[in-house]
Design a protein around this motif. Structure first.
Motif, PDB file in Angstrom:
ATOM      1  N   UNK A   1       0.808  -1.291  -0.041  1.00 56.17           N
ATOM      2  CA  UNK A   1      -0.010   0.050   0.044  1.00 56.17           C
ATOM      3  C   UNK A   1       0.713   1.121   0.164  1.00 56.17           C
TER       4      UNK A   1
ATOM      5  N   UNK B   1       2.176   1.706  -3.441  1.00 56.16           N
ATOM      6  CA  UNK B   1       1.197   2.084  -4.532  1.00 56.16           C
ATOM      7  C   UNK B   1       0.735   3.463  -4.324  1.00 56.16           C
ATOM      8  N   UNK B   2       0.780   3.839  -3.066  1.00 59.16           N
ATOM      9  CA  UNK B   2       0.361   5.441  -2.768  1.00 59.16           C
ATOM     10  C   UNK B   2       1.447   6.322  -3.224  1.00 59.16           C
TER      11      UNK B   2
ATOM     12  N   UNK C   1       4.521   5.784  -5.000  1.00 63.90           N
ATOM     13  CA  UNK C   1       5.246   5.642  -6.426  1.00 63.90           C
ATOM     14  C   UNK C   1       4.389   5.637  -7.532  1.00 63.90           C
ATOM     15  N   UNK C   2       5.170   6.158  -8.783  1.00 62.27           N
ATOM     16  CA  UNK C   2       4.186   6.174  -9.779  1.00 62.27           C
ATOM     17  C   UNK C   2       3.621   4.686 -10.632  1.00 62.27           C
ATOM     18  N   UNK C   3       4.505   3.740 -10.311  1.00 64.96           N
ATOM     19  CA  UNK C   3       4.117   2.402 -10.572  1.00 64.96           C
ATOM     20  C   UNK C   3       4.520   1.335  -9.780  1.00 64.96           C
ATOM     21  N   UNK C   4       3.809   0.581  -9.519  1.00 60.95           N
ATOM     22  CA  UNK C   4       4.121  -0.780  -8.485  1.00 60.95           C
ATOM     23  C   UNK C   4       4.069  -2.087  -9.112  1.00 60.95           C
TER      24      UNK C   4
ATOM     25  N   UNK D   1       3.096  -5.501  -8.228  1.00 61.90           N
ATOM     26  CA  UNK D   1       2.457  -6.502  -7.055  1.00 61.90           C
ATOM     27  C   UNK D   1       2.840  -7.804  -7.084  1.00 61.90           C
TER      28      UNK D   1
END
Lengths: 606, 459
Positions: free
Chosen positions: B381, B384-385, B387-390, B392
């Motif tokens: 989480x 994701x919040x 960074x630009x891209x994650x 998973x």
């Protein structure tokens, strides 16, 4: 060039405009009438930029004389100049011109990263009306000697160099400049011509650019077109291209120096002027618009979505010189799927080759017409795909996310072309403008562009958009009035929900309320229906799409809009989007026949 | 002392004697029926007739730890018998020292109680072999074995054969028990090559393995295998391009665990791509590590990437360096470096703990494009919040196939997807059956499958 201020131009009663094409010079006359500004007469003459005449003004004079004869006015004085200002019987108040003669403006552009500053440079050049011959970038996977070789091979009219954000990278952009300088690109207009170079990159590298391009080049430094990666600033680079086009390119073309002295506004490259009028219209009416000009060798697509203008030139997609390439790229089965009767493929190939070697021929039989329009559908479709790939959001921009974006992290560089948001689709170019029936033009546009939701279809009556593009700079009101009344021929409106279903099952219900058209009913998936709605009329259309179809408000949501009529009428298209045709030729033919019949494409032909 | 109670009868009066005799007579009358009842109960305590012909046999298609018992029911099965008690006892078999078996193992232990009428039963947990360690044996005990069978090192194991005796007692409804029926000789279950209970696993394995092979062949044949676009990986070019245009570096952080962690290894795959792109764009990649081995691996990876990009001259090992093993010392260094150098692109690929948000927030504040990839659920989480891209979890591990585009890797990835679909369907079906079985208790079909799931698949 004479200097006419906007305030002078506002008083103009007679406006003369010419467009010097590669083969024909077209002239139109716009006059202030009781109904406002109207295009009243037009004339044309062969362009005279090549030998033995080698003077573009001769063709201009011939075209203007023809207009004068038709209008009963004298435009040319005894010394061969255009008479200004206008009196009751002779002359004009404003004279403007565009030019694409001699291949138009040909440019090379360079940037650091192909998808970032180089892409922005390409957008700037295309938007200014240029043909981009090649794009040099640090990451274009070519070795330096290959890049130098390419620069030497091409003969651009000018170059646009960009790269690095302000305060950012200087190393790469200087490296590119150091490739260009020793390569000494040879300009089209011979050794006496000093190649103009526009530098629109990192401002910190400007002093070094001055040094590198000190000798043998005409360097013009303008504001960075990507001062930060989050923002494009194409205006200064485009203005510089226009200025250099006049000062250098036009000045070296035969007769243009004289022509520039006659005009009241700078001569613009024809595509640049088309883009200009499309932007003006989109801005003034707050709409999204797409324009297309399909020619013999190239297809230009212009778009304005959310006030962002883009133009692409598909250099190998055209209806005569490039027709073989269209057939190769689209493949013959894809072209034949639009043909509703049997055709001998061998004969078709002969037809294609004939068109290539005799580009000015026009179809003489129904078969030839249907085939040519099938090729046009594919050429337009491919050109629009290329346009969508080019008209994107900026790359290299920092994204702001929330936890809600966990499963939908879209990357930068997404296309901004959204057919559901498209309001106006304008067609021009021989195969579209000169189709025997407007219905054919309308269905060509619908099949190739696949507009979604509610889209108004129009065509440029006599390819007047370039003239109006220049006129918009000096007299926007006149340009707008003529565009609305005389330039555009409204074909009608296409209503097409997005989605897919089973053939024969309900696609959407409709209710139409208008002064002459009051109807309701249901359109099945795979069906297309044409209803009469004359030009100048409007009607209120309510659409209730099925739950898998979206007409603009979301799947299954009801939409109500007022639509414009036209020479074709109201097209209710239930064929779904994306439009998918059966792969089997046998299954495809009856389907196309059904659509041809529904749209009354070839009544009484053949 | 004479307190009267011990006094002889003659000391009582005649009346008293009479009444005493009367009471004794009454007592005798009361005891007689009790004696009769007792006699009867003694007769019943002999219990129902025992089961006969008790046989033990190997349970087919198992792992060698089950025995099938069969017997003929008691003659009183229809009348007196309520259930059969099944017992087992472990016996030594072969050269196993008797005192190696504990007292409790040698004693009969109750296995199960089955209702009357039952004639067969499968006893579980009766492995046919066990082991002892050489060091646990005395010299006398070692002498029991063939010297060739003894291992050379004291901690090594010696396999010994185990046998079992089984007995069944028929029990009546009143608790009376029959005579014990015991199997004739100790029995050792044997192991088969295939455990039929796990047939479902074989089927899944065949489907799973088959789909991997199928998709690999499919990809090798040049067919297109569609793989969903992974934004984080597609954005690598964009991030490196940003760094190039801005004249800044890319920072790659491979997590805080060592090379023995799968996430660090997956991070190296992404590093390879980042380094290759940086080599093509002529951008700088900086890789600070918190493990020396990770530094070495990263150097190898980056060097190979520069070589494959055709720019081995641009490789600089000094940009890949070790900082410290200390978690927050490492983070403090990274944070300071990011604030000072302002890299235009930050990659966080590996295993992260508490430092994830510190790093991602710092990167965000300096305006860098940030791409993270980790399989640590608690940190996702934050990434994701901020960074630009994650990438998973699974996306992170799929990066290798995604980036390489090799048919073997793509086919394997597709095959794994099939496996995941099967598992997903299995979970949905299992949960549905178990839920319905709990509601509709009397439904035999649901109960059988519910028991199968609980007893076989989930064990």
């Amino acid at each position: 060039m004479t200097t006419t201020t906007k305030s002078d131009a506002q008083q103009a009663r007679v406006i003369l405009a010419t467009d010097c094409g590669s083969t024909t010079t077209k002239a139109i006359l716009i006059q202030l009438t009781d109904e406002g500004y109207r295009q009243t007469h037009r004339g044309e003459a062969p362009t005279t930029v090549e030998e033995p005449f080698a003077d573009v003004t001769m063709g201009v004079v011939n075209a203007v004389v023809e207009v004068g004869e038709l209008a009963g006015r004298k435009f040319i004085d005894d010394s061969g100049k255009i008479i200004q200002p206008a009196t009751e019987t002779e002359g004009c108040d404003v004279y403007i011109s565009t030019s694409s003669a001699g291949g138009g403006l040909q440019m090379m552009v360079a940037g650091v990263v192909a998808e970032m500053t180089a892409a922005s440079a390409k957008r700037a050049a295309l938007g200014a009306g240029a043909i981009v011959m090649d794009v040099i970038a640090s990451n274009d996977k070519r070795k330096p000697h290959e890049q130098i070789q390419r620069i030497r091979e091409l003969r651009p009219d000018m170059m646009l160099v960009s790269g690095g954000t302000d305060g950012g990278d200087a190393k790469h952009v200087v490296s590119i400049a150091e490739l260009i300088a020793p390569a000494k690109p040879q300009p089209r207009f011979g050794s006496g011509y000093t190649l103009p170079i526009i530098y629109a990159g990192n401002k910190d590298a400007a002093p070094r650019m001055n040094k590198i391009f000190e000798q043998g080049f005409e360097l013009l430094i303008v504001d960075n077109l990507r001062p930060v990666l989050e923002r494009e600033n194409l205006g200064p680079a485009r203005d510089a291209i226009h200025d250099l086009f006049l000062e250098h390119v036009m000045a070296h073309a035969p007769g243009y120096d004289k022509l520039m002295g006659w005009t009241d506004a700078p001569i613009m490259p024809t595509p640049g002027a088309v883009g200009n009028i499309l932007q003006t219209i989109a801005e003034s009416q707050n709409i999204n618009a797409v324009g297309v000009d399909i020619g013999g060798a190239t297809t230009d697509v212009f778009s304005v979505f959310d006030k962002t203008f883009n133009r692409t030139v598909s250099a190998n997609l055209g209806m005569s010189y490039s027709i073989s390439n269209v057939c190769a790229e689209a493949t013959m089965p894809n072209i034949l799927r639009w043909v509703h009767f049997d055709m001998d493929e061998r004969e078709l190939r002969n037809r294609v080759k004939n068109k290539m070697i005799r580009p000015t021929t026009i179809p003489q039989s129904l078969e030839a017409l249907v085939f040519e329009q099938a090729v046009a559908r594919e050429a337009l479709r491919l050109a629009y795909i290329q346009h969508k790939e080019f008209a994107t959001t900026l790359k290299g921009v920092q994204q702001q996310r929330s936890v809600g974006d966990t499963f939908s992290q879209e990357t930068g560089g997404q296309t901004i072309v959204d057919n559901m948001k498209l309001n106006l689709l304008v067609a021009s170019g021989g195969v579209l403008s000169h189709a025997p029936s407007m219905n054919q033009t309308a269905l060509l546009l619908i099949d190739a562009f696949q507009p979604e939701g509610f889209t108004t279809l129009a065509k440029d009556s006599i390819f007047m958009m370039p003239h109006l593009g220049v006129l918009a700079q000096v007299h926007p009101k006149a340009a707008m009035e003529v565009f609305e009344r005389d330039c555009l021929i409204y074909l009608g409106t296409c209503v097409a929900p997005k989605g897919s279903g089973k053939p024969g099952k309900p696609c959407f219900d409709y209710t139409i309320k208008g002064s002459t058209l009051n109807e309701s009913g249901q359109i099945a998936f795979g069906e297309i229906k044409l209803l009469p709605l004359a030009e100048g009329e409007t009607a209120s259309v309510t659409v209730e799409p099925g739950r898998t179809f979206d007409c603009g408000n979301g799947p299954g949501k009801r939409v109500e809009k007022t639509v414009k009529g036209g020479t074709v009428g109201l097209v209710l298209d239930g064929r779904g989007r994306p439009l998918e045709l059966p792969e089997s030729r046998e299954a495809c033919k009856p389907l196309i026949s059904k659509w041809v019949e529904a749209m009354k494409l070839y009544p009484g032909m053949g | 002392m004479n307190n009267g109670l011990d006094a002889p009868y003659p000391t009582l009066t005649r009346l008293t004697q009479l009444s005493f005799r009367l009471s004794r007579a009454i007592m005798c009358l009361a005891v007689l029926p009790a004696i009769a009842c007792l006699a009867a109960s003694v007769a019943m305590a002999q219990g129902p007739a025992p089961v006969t012909n008790l046989q033990s046999a190997d349970h087919p298609w198992d792992g060698g730890d089950n025995a099938d018992l069969t017997w003929e029911v008691s003659a009183d099965d229809a009348t007196l018998v309520e259930s059969y008690f099944i017992y087992k006892a472990m016996m030594q078999k072969g050269p196993i020292p008797a005192d190696l078996l504990t007292e409790s193992e040698r004693k009969y232990a109750l296995v199960d109680v089955v209702p009357a009428g039952t004639t067969e039963y499968t006893v579980g947990s009766v492995p046919g072999s066990g082991y002892v360690r050489l060091k646990d044996l005395s010299d006398e005990q070692r002498a029991l074995f063939d010297p060739n069978d003894l291992p050379d090192k004291p901690h090594k194991k010696i396999t010994v054969e185990l046998g079992y005796l089984f007995k069944i007692v028929a029990v009546g409804s009143d608790g009376s028990q029959s005579v014990e029926t015991i199997t004739a000789a100790p029995y050792s279950p044997t192991r088969q090559w295939f455990d039929a209970k796990r047939m479902y696993l074989l089927i899944i394995t065949i489907i799973f393995g088959g789909s991997v092979v199928f998709f690999i062949q499919h990809a090798r044949a040049g067919k297109d295998l569609k793989i969903r676009k992974i934004g984080g990986l597609a954005a690598v070019d964009e991030a490196v391009g940003r760094a190039t245009e801005m004249g800044r570096s890319c920072m790659f952080i491979p997590g805080i665990l060592d090379m023995n962690d799968i996430q660090t290894i997956a991070g190296m795959t992404v590093l390879s791509r980042v380094a290759k792109t940086a080599a093509e764009y002529d951008a700088k990649v900086e890789v600070p590590t918190c493990r020396s081995l990770v530094m070495t691996s990263a150097r190898e990876t980056v060097q190979a990437a520069y070589l494959s990009a055709g720019r081995p001259d641009a490789y600089n090992a000094d940009f890949i360096y070790y900082v410290t093993d200390e978690q927050f010392g490492y983070v403090a260094y990274l944070q300071g470096n990011m604030v000072r150098e302002k890299p235009a692109a930050c990659f966080y690929m590996g295993a992260f703990y508490a430092e994830s948000l510190i790093l991602a927030e710092t990167g965000n504040s300096i305006g860098a494009i940030q791409i993270a990839g980790t399989a640590m659920p608690a940190q996702l989480p934050f990434f994701v919040a901020a960074c630009d891209y994650t990438l998973i979890g699974e996306e992170f591990f799929a990066a290798s196939a995604y980036l390489s585009g090799e048919p073997e890797q793509l086919g394997s990835l597709k095959g794994q997807d099939v496996g995941k679909i099967i598992v997903g369907i299995g979970i949905i079906v299992g949960v549905t059956i178990a839920t319905l079985a709990a509601w509709f208790v009397d439904t035999g079909f649901l109960t059988t499958w519910s028991e199968y799931i609980k007893g076989v698949i989930l064990t």
